[in-house]
Design a protein around this motif. Structure first.
Motif, PDB file in Angstrom:
ATOM      1  N   ILE A  39      93.179  13.648  14.498  1.00  0.00           N
ATOM      2  CA  ILE A  39      92.577  12.440  15.104  1.00  0.00           C
ATOM      3  C   ILE A  39      92.204  12.723  16.558  1.00  0.00           C
ATOM      4  O   ILE A  39      91.116  12.371  17.023  1.00  0.00           O
ATOM      5  N   ARG A  40      93.105  13.415  17.268  1.00  0.00           N
ATOM      6  CA  ARG A  40      92.846  13.729  18.686  1.00  0.00           C
ATOM      7  C   ARG A  40      91.606  14.598  18.840  1.00  0.00           C
ATOM      8  O   ARG A  40      90.774  14.369  19.714  1.00  0.00           O
TER       9      ARG A  40
ATOM     10  N   GLY B 239      89.075  14.975  16.714  1.00  0.00           N
ATOM     11  CA  GLY B 239      87.876  14.193  16.376  1.00  0.00           C
ATOM     12  C   GLY B 239      87.516  13.243  17.499  1.00  0.00           C
ATOM     13  O   GLY B 239      86.349  13.131  17.875  1.00  0.00           O
ATOM     14  N   ALA B 240      88.538  12.563  18.059  1.00  0.00           N
ATOM     15  CA  ALA B 240      88.289  11.595  19.132  1.00  0.00           C
ATOM     16  C   ALA B 240      87.754  12.297  20.379  1.00  0.00           C
ATOM     17  O   ALA B 240      86.861  11.779  21.056  1.00  0.00           O
TER      18      ALA B 240
ATOM     19  N   ILE C 163      86.019  15.141  20.558  1.00  0.00           N
ATOM     20  CA  ILE C 163      84.613  15.548  20.366  1.00  0.00           C
ATOM     21  C   ILE C 163      83.713  14.305  20.333  1.00  0.00           C
ATOM     22  O   ILE C 163      82.601  14.313  20.864  1.00  0.00           O
ATOM     23  N   GLY C 164      84.221  13.233  19.727  1.00  0.00           N
ATOM     24  CA  GLY C 164      83.465  11.977  19.694  1.00  0.00           C
ATOM     25  C   GLY C 164      83.221  11.446  21.094  1.00  0.00           C
ATOM     26  O   GLY C 164      82.116  11.004  21.424  1.00  0.00           O
ATOM     27  N   ALA C 165      84.269  11.508  21.939  1.00  0.00           N
ATOM     28  CA  ALA C 165      84.155  11.040  23.325  1.00  0.00           C
ATOM     29  C   ALA C 165      83.125  11.879  24.081  1.00  0.00           C
ATOM     30  O   ALA C 165      82.334  11.363  24.882  1.00  0.00           O
ATOM     31  N   PHE C 166      83.163  13.147  23.781  1.00  0.00           N
ATOM     32  CA  PHE C 166      82.263  14.125  24.369  1.00  0.00           C
ATOM     33  C   PHE C 166      80.801  13.774  24.031  1.00  0.00           C
ATOM     34  O   PHE C 166      79.930  13.666  24.906  1.00  0.00           O
ATOM     35  N   ALA C 167      80.553  13.527  22.735  1.00  0.00           N
ATOM     36  CA  ALA C 167      79.193  13.192  22.300  1.00  0.00           C
ATOM     37  C   ALA C 167      78.773  11.832  22.862  1.00  0.00           C
ATOM     38  O   ALA C 167      77.618  11.656  23.263  1.00  0.00           O
ATOM     39  N   ALA C 168      79.728  10.885  22.926  1.00  0.00           N
ATOM     40  CA  ALA C 168      79.414   9.555  23.476  1.00  0.00           C
ATOM     41  C   ALA C 168      79.021   9.683  24.945  1.00  0.00           C
ATOM     42  O   ALA C 168      78.093   9.024  25.412  1.00  0.00           O
ATOM     43  N   SER C 169      79.732  10.561  25.674  1.00  0.00           N
ATOM     44  CA  SER C 169      79.414  10.767  27.092  1.00  0.00           C
ATOM     45  C   SER C 169      78.010  11.349  27.238  1.00  0.00           C
ATOM     46  O   SER C 169      77.267  10.951  28.134  1.00  0.00           O
TER      47      SER C 169
END
Lengths: 211, 270
Positions: free
Chosen positions: A181-182, A184-185, A187-193
């Motif tokens: 989960i960490r 994924g989160a 990389i997700g935060a990275f893409a969102a940024s």
């Protein structure tokens, strides 16, 4: 109107570019100084923006009192507390004797009481989620029973070796799930940024996304 | 006696110490995002995002509130501006537009004073775009308290007094996650929770009707807007995830065969 939306996007893009430049490449002391300076700017901007919240709070409650809305007396009490606390903090400083008394004997105690509600809520949430509704709930229930017995001294007396099972649940499936989960989160935060930096995600400036 | 200080760490070429592979990863994601944007602009197919039940449920939650004539409560979480908050704000934009179209009251509560004016502007703009600027009530977008449990108790009060039919909790959550989730369930709300904090997600799972786990929250803007460009960035993110998964697999095999993967760790730490 257009500039009002474009300006924040430009500021974000340029700031992000500068931060990445000074983080990734070696500019020695200059790089560190620039990053530290930018951090200070960020703090100053936040402090200025900080005022907007209390202003909204005061405006809302003054409106409640003035229009005699339902439970306006609560709003009046909130306003009195805001004024009294502001006076105490202003006259006594953030580390003054009276200020600390107010914080330690009122604010922290109330905060602690709300936090303590967790104990009751854990029981009611556990009751609801540990019902044997399906396979997942059954696995959850079994894991919870093993872990509770593994953590309590009586568990080892009832089922010898159960603390090892508990340890295995924590260190193998639990750790694997949490790390997944960490990851994924992150990389997700990275893409969102990146979406925010490139201006693809612009709902935060009050517009449709990618319009 | 003067002790010699440790020699300053040196990075590869002109990179800062231990930043080379970080740069490669960021650059790779930027390149993949660029490729996906080009594909979207050229009208080439972009793989769709799988169904995310928590995001599908937003319409259901607002619809339920509309039928019951009760408000929707939305919160962008506990943290200041960060990826989670931006994702929550994107969701708020959608929620506000839908609520405005259905003429459903939307209450937004904020813990961060810096986030509050942004949420107010998003909701105001959403009502404007829905053609109902007069229906926007600025008293419904509230700053409550910067104090963690001050905010929590204020939201509990809103649940009791204003009885929302739907509770949408996005952003980043800490110890208050269970208190708010459980209080929302007691108040009879249909609840959608989203969190990236691995120590608190399980509380949302047991108290909310739908939970967005970790990265699912970051796909919200792409999922809800159905914009090919934004969907492309989620695809790029998944490609990087696959790459990192392969790297993890390689590291595991290496560590199993060689006894440890220290050399790989050292190589990737440059």
């Amino acid at each position: 109107m257009q500039l009002r939306r474009q300006l924040p996007l430009m500021v974000v893009f340029v700031t992000a570019l500068l931060v990445m430049l000074f983080k990734f490449f070696n500019f020695g002391e200059t790089g560190k100084n620039v990053l530290s300076q930018m951090d200070k700017w960020s703090q100053v901007t936040s402090i200025v923006a900080f005022l907007l919240g209390p202003i909204n709070l005061i405006r809302l409650h003054i409106g409640n009192v003035a229009k005699r809305r339902p439970r306006w007396i609560h709003s009046a009490l909130t306003l009195v507390v805001i004024v009294v606390f502001t006076i105490v903090f202003a006259l006594n400083g953030s580390n003054g004797k009276v200020t600390l008394w107010v914080v330690n004997n009122i604010a922290i105690q109330i905060s602690g009481a709300i936090y303590a509600m967790l104990g009751f809520y854990i029981c009611s949430a556990a009751y609801r989620s540990f019902k044997l509704k399906n396979l997942e709930a059954t696995v959850l229930l079994l894991s919870a029973v093993i872990l509770m017995l593994a953590q309590a001294p009586i568990g080892e007396a009832i089922i010898p070796g159960i603390s090892k099972w508990g340890e295995w649940i924590l260190s193998v499936p639990n750790s694997a799930g949490m790390r997944g989960i960490r990851l994924g989160a992150a990389i997700g935060a990275f893409a969102a940024s990146i979406r925010v930096i490139l201006g693809l995600e612009r709902s935060w400036v009050g517009g449709s996304t990618a319009d | 006696m003067v002790l010699a200080g440790a020699a300053p760490a040196k990075g590869i070429l002109f990179f800062a110490p231990e930043m080379f592979w970080d740069f490669v990863l960021v650059a790779l994601l930027f390149v993949l995002v660029y490729v996906m944007i080009r594909r979207a602009n050229a009208g080439l197919p972009i793989p769709p995002i799988r169904k995310i039940a928590g995001l599908e449920a937003i319409d259901e939650a607002i619809g339920r509130a509309t039928e019951m004539g009760r408000p929707v409560h939305f919160t962008p979480g506990m943290s200041g501006f960060g990826p989670e908050t931006y994702a929550a704000l994107a969701t708020l934009s959608y929620v506000a537009k839908t609520a405005a179209q259905y003429d459903t009251r939307l209450i937004v509560t904020n813990r961060q004073p810096t986030v509050h004016p942004v949420t107010a502007e998003i909701v105001r703009q959403a009502y404007l775009e829905a053609g109902r600027p007069d229906a926007f009530n600025q008293d419904d977008v509230r700053y409550l308290s910067d104090w963690q449990f001050g905010y929590t108790s204020a939201v509990l009060g809103i649940f009791r007094r204003e009885k929302p039919a739907a509770n949408l909790m996005f952003g980043y959550w800490m110890a208050e996650a269970l208190i708010l989730g459980e209080a929302g369930a007691e108040a009879g709300c249909i609840q959608v929770g989203a969190n990236t904090n691995v120590f608190q997600i399980h509380f949302f799972i047991v108290t909310c009707d739908y939970t967005l786990i970790g990265e699912e929250q970051f796909a919200a803007s792409a999922y809800l807007s159905k914009e090919p460009m934004l969907t492309g960035t989620v695809v790029a993110q998944d490609m990087v995830k696959i790459l990192i998964g392969l790297l993890l697999l390689a590291g595991s095999v290496w560590a199993t065969v060689a006894g440890n993967a220290d050399k790989l760790v050292k190589f990737l730490s440059q």
